[in-house]
Design a protein around this motif. Structure first.
Motif, short mmCIF file in Angstrom:
data_model
loop_
_atom_site.label_atom_id
_atom_site.label_comp_id
_atom_site.label_asym_id
_atom_site.label_seq_id
_atom_site.Cartn_x
_atom_site.Cartn_y
_atom_site.Cartn_z
N LEU A 198 0.83 -1.19 0.00
CA LEU A 198 0.00 0.00 0.00
C LEU A 198 0.87 1.25 0.00
CD1 LEU A 198 -1.43 0.36 3.62
CD2 LEU A 198 0.28 -1.31 2.99
N LYS A 199 0.28 2.35 -0.40
CA LYS A 199 1.01 3.62 -0.44
C LYS A 199 1.05 4.25 0.94
CE LYS A 199 -1.55 5.49 -3.71
NZ LYS A 199 -2.02 6.45 -4.73
N GLY A 200 2.02 5.13 1.13
CA GLY A 200 2.08 5.87 2.39
C GLY A 200 3.42 5.72 3.08
N SER A 201 3.86 6.78 3.75
CA SER A 201 5.15 6.77 4.43
C SER A 201 5.06 6.35 5.89
CB SER A 201 5.76 8.18 4.36
OG SER A 201 4.90 9.13 4.95
N LEU A 218 12.65 -0.34 2.87
CA LEU A 218 11.40 -0.56 2.16
C LEU A 218 11.56 -0.19 0.69
CD1 LEU A 218 8.72 0.85 4.65
CD2 LEU A 218 9.52 -1.50 4.39
N LYS A 219 11.09 -1.08 -0.18
CA LYS A 219 11.07 -0.82 -1.62
C LYS A 219 9.64 -0.43 -1.99
CE LYS A 219 15.36 -1.64 -2.36
NZ LYS A 219 16.25 -0.50 -2.73
N THR A 220 9.43 0.85 -2.20
CA THR A 220 8.07 1.39 -2.27
C THR A 220 7.55 1.60 -3.69
OG1 THR A 220 8.97 3.64 -2.12
CG2 THR A 220 8.34 2.56 -0.05
N ASP A 221 8.21 1.02 -4.69
CA ASP A 221 7.80 1.24 -6.08
C ASP A 221 6.93 0.12 -6.64
OD1 ASP A 221 9.24 3.60 -6.16
OD2 ASP A 221 11.09 2.58 -6.82
N TYR A 222 6.46 -0.77 -5.80
CA TYR A 222 5.78 -1.97 -6.32
C TYR A 222 4.40 -2.18 -5.68
CZ TYR A 222 10.53 -2.65 -7.95
OH TYR A 222 11.77 -2.47 -8.54
N HIS A 223 3.73 -1.11 -5.32
CA HIS A 223 2.39 -1.26 -4.72
C HIS A 223 1.28 -1.25 -5.77
CE1 HIS A 223 2.00 3.03 -5.42
NE2 HIS A 223 3.05 3.27 -4.64
N PHE A 224 1.63 -0.94 -7.03
CA PHE A 224 0.66 -0.98 -8.14
C PHE A 224 -0.55 -0.08 -7.90
CE2 PHE A 224 3.30 -4.53 -9.12
CZ PHE A 224 3.24 -4.66 -10.51
N GLY A 225 -0.32 1.03 -7.22
CA GLY A 225 -1.40 1.99 -7.04
C GLY A 225 -2.00 2.02 -5.67
N GLY A 226 -1.68 1.05 -4.82
CA GLY A 226 -2.22 1.03 -3.47
C GLY A 226 -2.72 -0.33 -3.06
N TYR A 227 -3.28 -0.40 -1.87
CA TYR A 227 -3.73 -1.67 -1.30
C TYR A 227 -4.81 -2.31 -2.18
CZ TYR A 227 -5.56 -5.11 1.91
OH TYR A 227 -5.98 -6.30 2.47
N ALA A 228 -4.60 -3.57 -2.52
CA ALA A 228 -5.54 -4.36 -3.32
C ALA A 228 -5.72 -3.80 -4.73
CB ALA A 228 -6.89 -4.49 -2.63
N LYS A 229 -4.82 -2.91 -5.16
CA LYS A 229 -4.86 -2.41 -6.54
C LYS A 229 -3.91 -3.27 -7.39
CE LYS A 229 -7.49 1.15 -5.59
NZ LYS A 229 -6.95 2.52 -5.58
N ILE A 230 -4.40 -3.72 -8.53
CA ILE A 230 -3.57 -4.52 -9.42
C ILE A 230 -3.86 -4.11 -10.86
CG2 ILE A 230 -3.54 -6.48 -7.83
CD1 ILE A 230 -5.45 -7.93 -9.72
N ASN A 231 -3.06 -4.62 -11.79
CA ASN A 231 -3.32 -4.38 -13.21
C ASN A 231 -3.00 -5.64 -13.99
OD1 ASN A 231 -0.50 -4.48 -13.46
ND2 ASN A 231 -0.29 -2.25 -13.53
N THR A 232 -3.18 -5.60 -15.29
CA THR A 232 -2.99 -6.80 -16.12
C THR A 232 -1.53 -7.25 -16.12
OG1 THR A 232 -2.79 -5.36 -18.07
CG2 THR A 232 -4.96 -6.30 -17.61
N PRO A 251 -2.46 -11.69 -5.19
CA PRO A 251 -2.33 -10.41 -5.89
C PRO A 251 -2.11 -9.20 -5.00
CG PRO A 251 -4.63 -11.03 -5.76
CD PRO A 251 -3.86 -12.19 -5.18
N VAL A 252 -2.35 -9.33 -3.70
CA VAL A 252 -2.26 -8.18 -2.80
C VAL A 252 -0.87 -8.05 -2.19
CG1 VAL A 252 -3.21 -7.10 -0.72
CG2 VAL A 252 -4.72 -8.31 -2.30
N TYR A 253 -0.24 -9.16 -1.87
CA TYR A 253 1.04 -9.13 -1.16
C TYR A 253 2.18 -9.82 -1.91
CZ TYR A 253 -1.70 -7.55 2.86
OH TYR A 253 -2.52 -6.84 3.69
#
Length: 303
Positions: A198-201, A218-232, A251-253
Motif C-alpha cells: 500500500l502507499k504511504g510513508s 522498504l522498496k516502495t515502487d511496487y504497490h501498483f497503485g495502493g492496497y488491493a490495486k492490481i493491473n494486467t 495479488p495483494v502481497y
C-alpha cells in the motif's frame, strides 16, 4: 491446546539459480490452507495468551477481502474460540454470500458487525471498544492485521539457523509486523527488504516501533497503485510465475513482492553472488475475491 502447525512448511525452493544471484522462496503459505504464512505466526502467541487468560471470544477488525479476518475465523474454529469480526463497510452486510472471504469466515462461525468507514476509523478508541464489550461481552482483542508484541514474537520464528546463509531476506509488508519479526531474528550481516502493498510513508514509523535493528529498507515502487490495486501486468506475472514454478502468489502481497524482486534483479540491484530468500506469507484465499473483481471488469483472471 496445541497450535503448532509449522512442521508442514516447505523450505528453500529454487526460483533463480545463476552466476549473478540465487533466489529461493520459503513456503510459509504451506503451513495451513487458511491460517497460513504470517497470519499463523501473528496469531500463534495471541491465541495461546487468550486461552491462558480464560477468554472464549476473539474480536478483531478487517475489510471485505481481509486475510486476517479469514485466518482468525479459521483459527478460532480450530481452537474452540467464538469469533467476532468488525467489518469495514456497512454496505457489505447484505453481500456476505457474494464475498468469498466473508462467506468463508461466516462458515467458520464468525459473527459480524458491519460499520461505516467513518465509524471504523474510531476502532482504537476507548469508547468504541467499551461499546463492543457491552454488545458482545468480554473478548480478547486482536488488532487489525494482527500486529502487536505477541505477533512480532511469532514472526521472529520465521527464520531458522538454516536461513543464516542468505544475504537478503525479502517479504511483503502490510501493517509491518512480519518484517519487524524478520528484522529482529535476522543476522546483522543480512539485509531485510520490505515490499509494501500500500502507499504511504507511515510504515517506516510503524516498523521502527518494533524493529530492534537497522538492517532493513522498504522498496516502495511496487504497490501498483495502493492496497488491493492490481493491473494486467501483475496478473500476467502471477500467472507466468505459477506456470513456471508451480507456486501460486496472491495479488495483494506476495505477487507484488516477487514482481519487485524480479525487477530489482533485472536492474542489477543485487551484487553478484547474492543469495536471496523470499518469504511466501500466504494470503492465497484472497485470489477468489480478486478474480470476482477482475471478472466484473472483464480483465484476465488469476489462474
Amino acid at each position: 491446546m496445541n497450535f503448532n502447525l509449522e512442521n508442514s512448511v516447505n523450505q528453500h525452493i529454487h526460483i533463480i539459480n545463476n552466476k549473478d544471484v540465487k533466489l529461493y522462496i520459503k513456503r510459509e503459505d504451506a503451513i495451513h490452507p487458511f491460517v497460513s504464512g504470517n497470519k499463523y505466526r501473528k496469531l500463534k502467541y495471541n491465541l495461546l495468551e487468550a486461552e491462558e487468560l480464560g477468554f472464549n471470544t476473539l474480536l478483531t477488525f478487517g475489510g471485505a477481502f481481509s486475510n486476517h479476518i479469514a485466518a482468525v475465523a479459521s483459527a478460532g474454529q480450530l481452537m474452540g474460540f467464538k469469533t467476532v469480526g468488525i467489518i469495514r463497510g456497512d454496505e457489505l452486510e447484505d453481500a456476505v454470500n457474494e464475498n468469498a472471504t466473508l462467506h468463508f469466515a461466516q462458515q467458520c462461525g464468525m459473527q459480524f458487525k458491519f460499520v461505516s468507514r467513518e465509524v471504523y476509523r474510531e476502532k482504537a478508541s476507548e469508547s468504541f471498544i467499551e461499546n463492543l464489550k457491552a454488545e458482545f461481552g468480554e473478548f480478547y482483542l486482536i488488532p487489525e492485521g494482527g500486529t502487536n508484541d505477541l505477533a512480532i514474537k511469532g514472526c521472529e520464528e520465521i527464520l531458522t539457523p538454516e536461513d543464516h546463509e542468505f544475504d537478503y531476506i525479502c517479504c511483503a509488508v502490510g501493517t509491518g509486523g512480519t518484517i519487524s519479526g524478520l528484522i529482529n531474528c535476522s543476522k546483522p550481516s543480512q539485509q531485510v527488504l520490505g515490499f509494501p502493498a500500500l502507499k504511504g510513508s507511515f510504515l517506516q514509523q510503524d516498523i521502527s516501533k518494533f524493529a530492534l535493528k537497522t538492517n532493513w529498507e522498504l522498496k516502495t515502487d511496487y504497490h501498483f497503485g495502493g492496497y488491493a490495486k492490481i493491473n494486467t501486468e501483475l496478473v500476467a506475472f502471477i500467472n507466468q510465475f505459477k506456470r513456471q514454478h508451480h507456486i501460486p502468489l496472491d495479488p495483494v502481497y506476495t505477487g507484488k513482492m516477487m514482481f519487485g524482486i524480479f525487477d530489482l534483479i533485472e536492474k542489477g540491484y543485487f551484487p553478484k553472488g547474492t543469495k536471496i530468500l523470499a518469504i511466501h506469507t500466504g494470503g492465497l484465499q484472497g485470489i477468489e475475491g480478486m478474480n470476482a473483481v477482475l471478472q466484473k471488469k472483464n480483465l484476465p483472471l488469476i489462474m
